[in-house]
Design an enzyme around this catalytic site. Structure first.
Site, PDB file in Angstrom:
ATOM      1  N   SER A 125      33.283  32.895  73.789  1.00 17.71           N
ATOM      2  CA  SER A 125      32.797  33.102  75.146  1.00 17.71           C
ATOM      3  C   SER A 125      33.873  32.763  76.163  1.00 17.71           C
ATOM      4  O   SER A 125      34.739  31.910  75.903  1.00 17.71           O
ATOM      5  CB  SER A 125      31.589  32.187  75.349  1.00 17.71           C
ATOM      6  OG  SER A 125      31.296  32.065  76.713  1.00 17.71           O
ATOM      7  N   TYR A 150      27.075  23.836  75.146  1.00 19.42           N
ATOM      8  CA  TYR A 150      27.168  25.204  74.594  1.00 19.42           C
ATOM      9  C   TYR A 150      28.627  25.654  74.535  1.00 19.42           C
ATOM     10  O   TYR A 150      29.119  26.095  73.497  1.00 19.42           O
ATOM     11  CB  TYR A 150      26.339  26.178  75.450  1.00 19.42           C
ATOM     12  CG  TYR A 150      26.668  27.625  75.176  1.00 19.42           C
ATOM     13  CD1 TYR A 150      26.245  28.247  74.010  1.00 19.42           C
ATOM     14  CD2 TYR A 150      27.456  28.372  76.065  1.00 19.42           C
ATOM     15  CE1 TYR A 150      26.579  29.567  73.738  1.00 19.42           C
ATOM     16  CE2 TYR A 150      27.794  29.688  75.808  1.00 19.42           C
ATOM     17  CZ  TYR A 150      27.345  30.284  74.642  1.00 19.42           C
ATOM     18  OH  TYR A 150      27.700  31.587  74.375  1.00 19.42           O
ATOM     19  N   LYS A 154      31.454  26.439  71.245  1.00 21.69           N
ATOM     20  CA  LYS A 154      32.301  27.630  71.042  1.00 21.69           C
ATOM     21  C   LYS A 154      33.764  27.203  70.871  1.00 21.69           C
ATOM     22  O   LYS A 154      34.492  27.712  70.021  1.00 21.69           O
ATOM     23  CB  LYS A 154      32.169  28.594  72.225  1.00 21.69           C
ATOM     24  CG  LYS A 154      30.799  29.231  72.357  1.00 21.69           C
ATOM     25  CD  LYS A 154      30.506  30.152  71.190  1.00 21.69           C
ATOM     26  CE  LYS A 154      29.112  30.737  71.234  1.00 21.69           C
ATOM     27  NZ  LYS A 154      28.712  31.423  70.021  1.00 21.69           N
TER      28      LYS A 154
END
Ligand code: NAD
Ligand code: UFG
Length: 350
Positions: A125, A150, A154
């Site tokens: 991302s 989050y 990643k």
């Protein structure tokens, strides 16, 4: 025939990618625990492509299930979409996010290693660039100053994959850093179907447009941008899906790990998105200016030239298609895949 194992293939980007993989002549199988996906999406993929998708219902952390999927099919590559993705929720439930996104990736990687599968596409991302990076984001920038769990999951998985590649020179890994995927397949048969209240802008607007929600809150109009609202690089999910086919081709020819930004290179503000959606749909979107959302950055977009140079990939669809396709999906399936199941969706209309 070479088979691609698609983890998280019943979700939004995964289902669109299945269509592109099948159109490119690849065989696909899916593992998904359906925590945010739908089995109906796979039925719809069959309607679009004419191909049945073999489905393993379960966890990527279930090693026995992974082993079975890898043993029963001649898998040559894996695409790993199976992650939790709600930024706000990740701050409330960090352990769950690390467990699902990091442990899940480790189990998957270990199973691939044991089965001798050497190619992996990982859904990363733009959030890995963190909060201090200059725009447009380019892959050579430092990553890691992430602002929520989050984003950190990643970033951690990217580091794990770089280490794994260092230890096994036969491995090839594409770290695809998505910007803001929106839109739906032009058939109106598959699209984004968030469980609960949408976190993201386009699904929220689309639900306002069909009357499921009263109005949109625009999170802040005092940012240092042209109209004061945040700017993002929105890209059509079909373009994004095609990027995965290009990445698989790259993996077949190369070794090592490489990161690629997948975006359009254009920045669009929240107010511009509202206007573009209204134009495409003919529906007025009531909105009010609300306080800023914690963690939002004013503006970021991609330098996507590396993907063009090395993968031969470039986003082709513009804002008008993104909005028209979002609207087609949402207006034909106001309750997402539940509309399809209840016969109120596109199939009933067609
Ligand atoms: P999605 O939630 O629609 O799809 C993810 C799929 O994975 C779902 O079908 C879900 O049921 C499944 N899943 C999740 N955890 C699982 C597990 N432990 N075992 C098995 N299945 C599991 O999300 P999406 O928008 O399609 O995103 C796909 C990937 O791309 C995610 O990893 C996400 O973090 C990443 N990504 C998404 C965006 C975005 O804006 N949509 C942006 C950047 C990166
Ligand atoms: N926004 C609103 N109102 C809403 C929802 C969003 O004004 O109801 C605004 C946000 O403040 C932001 C913009 O719309 O300015 C886009 O917000 P999204 O939540 O749609 O997307 P983000 O850019 O915050 O994050 C998305 C994904 C992340 C991913 C990131 C970068 O949700 O998973 O893009 O790729 F990491």
């Amino acid at each position: 025939m070479d088979t691609v194992l698609v983890a998280g293939g019943a979700g939004y980007i995964g289902s669109h990618t299945l269509v592109e993989l099948i159109s490119a002549g690849l065989k696909v199988i899916v593992i998904d625990n359906l925590c945010n996906g739908s089995k109906v999406a796979l039925d719809q993929v069959r309607l679009i492509t004419g191909q049945e998708v073999r489905f393993y219902h379960g966890e990527v952390q279930d090693r026995a299930l992974l082993n079975r999927a890898l043993m029963e099919n001649s898998v040559s590559a894996v695409i790993h979409f199976a992650g939790l993705k709600a930024v706000g929720e990740s701050s409330q439930r960090p352990i769950e996010y690390y467990q699902n996104n990091v442990t899940g990736s480790l189990v998957l990687l270990d199973a691939m290693h044991e089965a001798g599968v050497k190619r992996l596409v990982f859904s990363s991302s733009a959030t890995v660039y963190g909060s201090d990076s200059p725009v447009p984001y380019v892959e050579s920038l430092e990553t890691g100053n992430t602002s929520n769990p989050y984003g950190t999951t990643k970033w951690v998985v990217e580091q794990v994959l770089k280490d794994a590649v260092y230890a096994d020179p036969e491995l090839s890994v594409a770290l695809l850093r998505y910007f803001n995927p929106v839109g739906a397949h032009p058939s109106g048969l598959i699209g984004e179907d968030p469980h609960g209240i949408p976190n993201n802008l386009l699904p929220y607007i689309a639900q306002v447009a069909v009357g499921k929600r009263a109005e949109l809150s625009v999170f802040g109009d005092d940012y240092p941008t042209a109209d004061g609202t945040c700017e993002r690089d929105y890209l059509h999910v079909v373009d994004l899906a095609k990027g995965h086919v290009r990445a698989l081709e790259w993996l077949a020819q190369n070794r090592g790990a490489a990161a690629f930004n997948l975006g359009t290179g254009n920045a669009t503000s929240v107010l511009q998105i509202i206007r573009a959606f209204e134009e495409a749909s003919g529906v007025t979107i009531p909105y009010r200016i609300a306080p800023r959302r914690a963690g939002d950055l004013p503006a970021f977009w991609a330098d996507a030239s590396k993907a063009e140079r090395m993968l031969g990939w470039k986003a082709e669809l513009g804002l008008a298609e993104m909005m028209a396709d979002t609207w087609r999906w949402q207006s034909r399936n106001p309750n997402g895949y539940r509309s399809v199941e209840q016969g109120q969706g596109h199939l009933a209309i067609a």
